[in-house]
Design a protein around this motif. Structure first.
Motif, short mmCIF file in Angstrom:
data_model
loop_
_atom_site.label_atom_id
_atom_site.label_comp_id
_atom_site.label_asym_id
_atom_site.label_seq_id
_atom_site.Cartn_x
_atom_site.Cartn_y
_atom_site.Cartn_z
N ALA A 173 20.45 -6.30 -11.00
CA ALA A 173 21.20 -5.38 -10.14
C ALA A 173 21.10 -3.93 -10.61
N ALA A 174 20.72 -3.73 -11.87
CA ALA A 174 20.57 -2.37 -12.40
C ALA A 174 19.34 -1.66 -11.82
N HIS A 175 18.51 -2.40 -11.09
CA HIS A 175 17.29 -1.85 -10.50
C HIS A 175 17.44 -1.87 -8.97
N PRO A 176 17.68 -0.71 -8.35
CA PRO A 176 17.95 -0.66 -6.92
C PRO A 176 16.91 -1.36 -6.04
N VAL A 177 15.64 -1.31 -6.43
CA VAL A 177 14.60 -1.94 -5.61
C VAL A 177 14.76 -3.46 -5.55
N LEU A 178 15.51 -4.01 -6.50
CA LEU A 178 15.71 -5.46 -6.55
C LEU A 178 17.03 -5.90 -5.93
N ALA A 179 17.81 -4.92 -5.47
CA ALA A 179 19.12 -5.23 -4.88
C ALA A 179 18.94 -6.11 -3.65
N ASN A 231 10.19 -9.93 -16.12
CA ASN A 231 9.64 -9.47 -17.40
C ASN A 231 8.19 -9.90 -17.54
N LEU A 232 7.32 -8.93 -17.75
CA LEU A 232 5.89 -9.20 -17.90
C LEU A 232 5.42 -8.63 -19.22
N VAL A 233 5.39 -9.44 -20.23
CA VAL A 233 4.95 -9.02 -21.57
C VAL A 233 5.56 -7.67 -21.94
N GLY A 234 6.88 -7.60 -21.85
CA GLY A 234 7.59 -6.40 -22.28
C GLY A 234 7.71 -5.31 -21.24
N GLU A 235 7.11 -5.45 -20.09
CA GLU A 235 7.28 -4.45 -19.04
C GLU A 235 8.01 -5.06 -17.85
N LYS A 236 8.73 -4.22 -17.15
CA LYS A 236 9.49 -4.67 -15.98
C LYS A 236 8.59 -4.62 -14.74
N VAL A 237 8.83 -5.51 -13.81
CA VAL A 237 8.02 -5.63 -12.60
C VAL A 237 8.40 -4.59 -11.53
#
Length: 127
Positions: free
Chosen positions: A98-104, A66-72
């Motif tokens: 886990a809801a973000h495939p790039v972070l799996a 979390n970066l000031v309200g935006e996802k990385v």
């Protein structure tokens, strides 16, 4: 853009730090420099991080989720496209990540971040 295999004249590998909390960012930067890394950033926003990556390709990265309200996730997608390995340093629960495939499958060192564990994770990318 620099070749990711390039190491600076002092033999240091470049690590991008993406963290919006100033004190944490400075602690991460200091810990990495102490361990012989060169730090790109810290970047406190997705746009800043993407700008840095467009100027220089790091060897690895440490990302807060979390970066000031935006996802990385846009940064993670760009790093993945460039073949740059990264770890997360976030207090966000694994199910949300886990809801973000790039972070799996990406290691989350957590917050507060243990500098020793972070350095070990980054050094593992060098082998």
């Amino acid at each position: 853009m620099d070749d990711p295999a390039e190491i600076d004249v002092e033999g240091r590998r470049c690590v991008l730090v993406v963290e919006d909390e100033v004190l944490i960012a400075m602690e991460l930067k200091a810990a990495l420099i102490d361990e012989g890394f060169r730090v790109l950033g810290p970047a406190a926003s997705v746009d800043h991080a993407l700008d840095l990556v467009s100027e220089e390709r790091p060897h690895a990265a440490v990302l807060d989720f979390n970066l000031v309200g935006e996802k990385v996730t846009p940064v993670a997608l760009q790093l993945k496209a460039l073949g740059v390995p990264f770890v997360l340093a976030s207090a966000v629960h694994a199910t949300e990540l886990a809801a973000h495939p790039v972070l799996a499958g990406v290691a989350n060192i957590g917050k507060p971040t243990d500098p020793k564990r972070l350095v070990e994770a980054l050094k593992a990318f060098q082998t």
